[in-house]
Design a protein around this motif. Structure first.
Motif, mmCIF file in Angstrom:
data_model
loop_
_atom_site.group_PDB
_atom_site.id
_atom_site.type_symbol
_atom_site.label_atom_id
_atom_site.label_comp_id
_atom_site.label_asym_id
_atom_site.label_seq_id
_atom_site.Cartn_x
_atom_site.Cartn_y
_atom_site.Cartn_z
ATOM 1 N N ARG A 66 0.830 -1.213 0.000
ATOM 2 C CA ARG A 66 0.000 0.000 0.000
ATOM 3 C C ARG A 66 0.859 1.255 0.000
ATOM 4 O O ARG A 66 0.504 2.258 -0.619
ATOM 5 N N GLN A 106 -3.596 1.796 -8.728
ATOM 6 C CA GLN A 106 -4.484 0.968 -7.919
ATOM 7 C C GLN A 106 -4.674 -0.419 -8.542
ATOM 8 O O GLN A 106 -4.787 -1.417 -7.827
ATOM 9 N N GLN A 107 -4.688 -0.480 -9.869
ATOM 10 C CA GLN A 107 -4.796 -1.763 -10.556
ATOM 11 C C GLN A 107 -3.546 -2.609 -10.294
ATOM 12 O O GLN A 107 -3.638 -3.818 -10.076
ATOM 13 N N GLN A 158 -3.711 -3.975 -6.797
ATOM 14 C CA GLN A 158 -4.625 -5.112 -6.725
ATOM 15 C C GLN A 158 -3.984 -6.375 -7.287
ATOM 16 O O GLN A 158 -4.121 -7.463 -6.717
ATOM 17 N N GLN A 159 -3.263 -6.241 -8.394
ATOM 18 C CA GLN A 159 -2.614 -7.392 -9.017
ATOM 19 C C GLN A 159 -1.552 -7.995 -8.103
ATOM 20 O O GLN A 159 -1.481 -9.213 -7.928
ATOM 21 N N THR A 186 -1.312 -7.607 -4.879
ATOM 22 C CA THR A 186 -1.949 -8.124 -3.669
ATOM 23 C C THR A 186 -2.479 -9.529 -3.906
ATOM 24 O O THR A 186 -2.281 -10.437 -3.083
#
Length: 257
Positions: free
Chosen positions: A99, A110-111, A114-115, A117
């Motif tokens: 983060r 943000q994409q 997410q990937q 994560t």
């Protein structure tokens, strides 16, 4: 987090729809037709009645016994959920770093967050939605209990302690106790994660509130089921997680600082 909230809202809708079915006024018997009646409602009605007869027509005690049996039956799933929760706690420091690395709020960053994560979860075999699975299992059982109680005259007409099984708790003791125990259960399960993810506080409060609202309106036998089930879950979580619960929470708070 949003997915869990949406799932809970969807389940609330399902409970409302099923609890209002026209079948609720029809007695449940061995001859009742339909998958729901034959494989969910009647078996629960039969089990409760069977154990009640073994203990001098004590239907309250029977509900406690059946609740424990159900919890034992789904114990492997609940253990898996607890283990997944522990794995999530262990990953919190790495999630914090991700983060911080992708702190920008633009869509591309943000994409990427997410990937990476999801890649981290896959690497360690963690399912972020595993906490919802037990809820998916318990809701049909809860609704089945409601139908079994309302559609089995022997259950609905008996009392236990200070309340009638087929009526609401007149003093609201069981609903409040059910909500409080659910909060403790959620707190134990989320220990070590809510400290670095404030959004988890929403889930921590949403479920207990939902249980209290239902328990106030529904027969006291359902509250009894939830109270016993929550006590079982609290003991189970303490046994499985043990001292690690406190250590994980302190570690997460340290990582936040």
């Amino acid at each position: 987090m949003k997915r869990r909230i949406l799932l809970l809202l969807a389940l609330i809708g399902i409970v409302s729809i099923l609890s209002g079915c026209s079948e609720i006024n029809e007695p449940i018997t061995k001859e009742s037709e339909g998958f729901w009646n034959q494989y969910i409602v009647y078996p629960l009605s039969w089990l409760i009645t069977y154990f009640a007869k073994l203990f001098g027509n004590d239907y309250g005690l029977s509900i406690i016994i059946v609740t424990i049996l159900i919890r034992l039956a789904i114990l492997p799933l609940m253990i898996k959920q607890t283990q997944n929760s522990k794995a999530m706690q262990a990953l919190q420091p790495e999630l914090i770093k991700l983060r911080e690395k992708y702190s920008s709020k633009d869509q591309q960053t943000q994409q990427k967050l997410q990937q990476e994560t999801m890649a981290l979860f896959q690497k360690h075999g963690v399912n972020p939605l595993a906490g919802c699975f037990p809820l998916l299992i318990q809701m049909p059982i809860l609704i089945g209990f409601y139908h079994a109680i309302m559609r089995t005259q022997e259950i609905a007409n008996h009392n236990f302690l200070w309340f009638d099984l087929g009526e609401r708790d007149p003093y609201f003791i069981l609903p409040i106790l059910a909500g409080a125990l659910t909060f403790v259960q959620q707190k134990l399960m989320m220990s070590g994660t809510e400290a670095i993810n404030p959004q988890m506080q929403t889930m921590l409060w949403l479920m207990p509130i939902m249980i209290v609202v239902f328990a106030i309106s529904f027969p006291a036998a359902l509250s009894l089921y939830w109270v016993v089930g929550s006590i079982f879950m609290i003991v189970q979580t303490l046994v499985i997680k043990g001292p690690e619960t406190r250590k994980a929470s302190e570690k997460a708070k340290g990582a936040q600082k």
